[in-house]
Design an enzyme around this catalytic site. Structure first.
Site, short mmCIF file in Angstrom:
data_model
loop_
_atom_site.label_atom_id
_atom_site.label_comp_id
_atom_site.label_asym_id
_atom_site.label_seq_id
_atom_site.Cartn_x
_atom_site.Cartn_y
_atom_site.Cartn_z
N ASP A 1 0.86 -1.19 0.00
CA ASP A 1 0.00 0.00 0.00
C ASP A 1 0.90 1.24 0.00
OD1 ASP A 1 0.90 -0.58 2.65
OD2 ASP A 1 -0.60 0.79 3.46
N GLU B 1 0.21 -0.91 5.74
CA GLU B 1 1.30 -0.32 6.53
C GLU B 1 1.10 1.16 6.77
OE1 GLU B 1 5.16 1.26 7.79
OE2 GLU B 1 4.01 1.89 6.04
#
Ligand SMILES: [Zn+2]
Ligand SMILES: [Zn+2]
Ligand SMILES: [Zn+2]
Ligand SMILES: [Zn+2]
Lengths: 478, 478
Positions: free
Chosen positions: B101, B168
């Protein structure tokens, strides 16, 4: 002795109660919110309403146009309405002030009733509506007084000069210039000034207000790095502006209210015996302050000390910090530039230049002690001077007699901790004594939801304004 | 000696440069912003992209579903992708971590190029695009390494376990549980861990990171009156919470970075000779810190002291105040309830419970000194522990050799001042040595506009990851 005339006048006011409440309802129905550009036409409409009422009573009326609003050049400022009722050279001339604009209000804010519909609770006598107490009630009080005199056939005791503005709740834009300009023109005959735009200390007893504190507002800016930093990456390597700022803010005042800036206390006029004598009669208790605070976290345990701390002595408050993290939650930021803000409430005889000088000297000394490589800037953001009048002046004597006549008690002689800048402007421009003669009570909630004016305060207040003019007319010329 | 195999591998990486850049371009084109609910499908798409790539190379892939997102129950969390390449019992097994991400990005934020189109500047070699350096480049680096080995016909030196998450940038929701759960399952063969999700200290020289500071974040709340007050009306009568708070915050740290809380310094492990020997070789100058600060407002004038202050010693930062006035301009408010926030960056061997105990004891002592009638509350808002690994471990030795082989220089051995919580989770769950092996450089702007990854860092970085695995395979079993 005005006693007989007054009784006739009072009876007429009682007779006209419904009509006066209707007048207030008509005024409250005009949402003259000066802070809302969309409602600016309503502020003008409210001005027109007053002009019409005043002209209908035979007053001479002039509207002073103020041009465009500096921070909203597309908006016209509402006029200052100047009116004169009576031209009799043998009578005293009294200048009164009020404002016809109001604070914003939305039902959704939590009002129990429509804010721009006057809702009279017959049981309690509370009349809810935006502007009821601040300041349409008092403004209409003067108009009611004129009308009741006419209807009762009682000769109006003075020449009345009126100054009603429409921008009070938005900084009184343009008013000061008008007052200074008209001091030698429209206001030139004025022998004393009366302002009805504040509140009783409590709910039962009227007051006369003879003093206001000033306010000098300062900022200290500390800057270091070019932008905010991550405390993980830079903590321990950079001289943090917040570290310096909290140290500086910590040197200003202690939590007992003592201002720790050298020399400030020496500027304060000693409390006189005469002044001290006014306090014991004031109806104010520790419970009153506990109620307004919603806590018992007070500095003083004695009601007189509380009032003196509010009215008579300077105070220093730290308002906050601009530029630091202020949201809920946790953010690991090292703010790059922070501005601490604090202000000092000033009292007689603090010369504002002396206050600035002492504040800056203190801050500079404390900055030097920090031995910091950050950059510091301190400045005065704005200043408004304190005001104090003699409560022994005939203007106050007359008002005191009026209170005794209408309410059957000696009024509280009060000061206020906050400032009403127009007071000082009138005093300085006209050179005359200024009296603050409030109509509403401490629980009216002037700037809050559910603003109200009690029927008693409005009707007896209308009597009070008229009675004040009768007693003023009788006071010895000095 | 892996020298010959490595040279063949390196040549293959060079040959495949365009194809690897295309792979990065395909990944950047998927706006896998985990913080944006509307883009959640793109995060899943990015996971699918990785699964496809991995499967095409013959890896065994499993996706661990994490259920719904606690703070957005309508959203499915993207899976943690677990992959295994190689099942040879005679080889070492290495576990690597990355995230797929990215941070949010909008062209309007000030990007010079479309954030979700990889824009390669052929002159400078800079490849702009959101996620290029954080963390798609490093994640694809592992995939590139596998592919180049296959194409070059060089035997892959280890069994590679991969753990790629998709949350994250939004708190790694759900990851810790997966790591702890899989430690004895999917990860059970792992002999060491390698994480590529941080950055070189500068722009020229790679580094190996062996330590991170922890962060204990605290708040102090002071409350008095029930609601904010007007300083004119109440200044001088009430014990102001801000007065107490700035005094308390002023006792925590001085502007030379010394934490003034008794006992904190005693918790810090002494600096060893071995550790000290790592510093002089590090390429870091005072100009580097001046550049990152945008100022010279540093605490230390010596680069080694700066690095130690950042990595090796605790620091305390005051982040801000919640509940006070924070806007530009002047507001004469007495805030009723204010919360000061500060955090301590912790280092070996500070036990977090000891830190809390000392912090609270300090605050309580200082509160007692204030003799205030306000109410105080202090609390730990969150805590993350420091992490330190031995840079002499074979995992680091192998990485160091790989850097020397690829870049021709000994890497900087660095710590970081901030925290990467997953590091500690992997260490604690697997009990294995964890190495942080960054691919990007200090100027990549991971969370900023115009994020980029240099072509050199990507291509030589792909070589480095492969070389690291070869040297790891050769390190003596201990
Ligand atoms: Zn008002
Ligand atoms: Zn008002
Ligand atoms: Zn990352
Ligand atoms: Zn990131």
């Amino acid at each position: 002795m005005p006693s007989e005339k007054l009784d006739t006048y009072f009876k007429q006011v009682d007779v006209m109660t419904d009509s006066f409440i209707n007048r207030l309802a008509s005024a409250v129905a005009i949402p003259s919110v000066s802070a809302d550009p969309a409602l600016r036409p309503k502020v003008f409409a409210m001005g027109d309403f007053l002009v019409k009422e005043l002209k209908a009573l035979g007053a001479h009326v002039e509207a002073r146009e103020l041009g465009k609003q500096p921070d909203h050049p597309e908006l016209d400022l509402p006029p200052v309405i100047l009116a004169r009722y009576g031209e009799d050279k043998s009578k005293r001339t009294i200048l009164v002030y009020g404002h016809y604009d109001v604070q914003p209000a939305l039902k959704e804010d939590g009002w129990n009733t429509e804010p721009f519909e006057l809702s009279v609770d017959e049981e309690t006598g509370k009349m809810f509506g935006r502007g009821s107490t601040d300041d349409k009630g008092p403004v209409l009080g003067w108009i009611n007084a004129i009308e009741a005199h006419q209807k009762a056939g009682v000769d109006f005791p003075v020449n009345l000069l009126m100054c009603f503005e429409g921008m009070e709740e938005y900084g009184s834009e343009g008013l000061d210039d008008v007052i200074r300009e008209e001091a030698s023109k429209f206001f030139k005959d004025a022998e004393a000034v009366c302002i009805s735009d504040n509140y009783w200390l409590g709910t039962e007893k009227p007051c006369l207000t003879y003093g206001l504190r000033g306010c000098s507002y300062y900022s200290i800016t500390v800057s270091g790095p070019a932008a905010d930093l991550h405390s993980g990456v830079f903590g321990g390597t950079v001289t943090e502006p917040m570290t310096d700022l909290v140290k500086l803010l910590g040197t200003l005042v202690d939590n007992k209210g003592n201002i720790l800036i050298d020399g400030i206390k020496d500027l304060v006029a000693p409390v006189t015996e005469e002044e001290l004598a006014l306090y014991p009669n004031i109806s104010f208790s520790m419970d009153d302050i506990y109620t307004s605070l919603g806590s018992k976290t007070v500095i003083h345990d004695d009601p007189i000390k509380v009032l003196q701390a509010r009215w008579r002595f300077p105070s220093l408050s730290i308002h906050g910090v601009e530029g630091a993290f202020y949201n809920p939650g946790a953010k690991t930021v090292i703010p790059a530039k922070v501005t601490g803000k604090f202000s000092i409430r000033t009292v007689p005889n603090m010369e504002l230049e002396d206050v600035d000088r002492l504040v800056f000297a203190h801050i500079d000394r404390e900055i030097a002690k920090l031995n910091s490589n950050n950059t510091f800037k301190r400045e005065l953001m704005h200043a408004g001077k304190w005001w104090v009048a003699s409560p022994k002046h005939w203007n106050f004597e007359a008002a005191s007699k009026a209170v005794q006549k209408v309410f059957g008690c000696v009024p509280d002689f009060t000061r206020e901790g906050g400032s009403i800048p127009v007071t000082l402007t009138f005093e300085q421009a006209t050179g005359k004594n200024v009296l603050l003669l409030p109509m509403g009570s401490s629980t009216d909630g002037a700037h809050s939801i559910n603003e109200k004016l009690d029927k008693r305060n409005y009707i007896e207040g209308t009597k009070l304004l008229g009675a004040y003019l009768h007693y003023v007319a009788e006071e010895k010329q000095v």
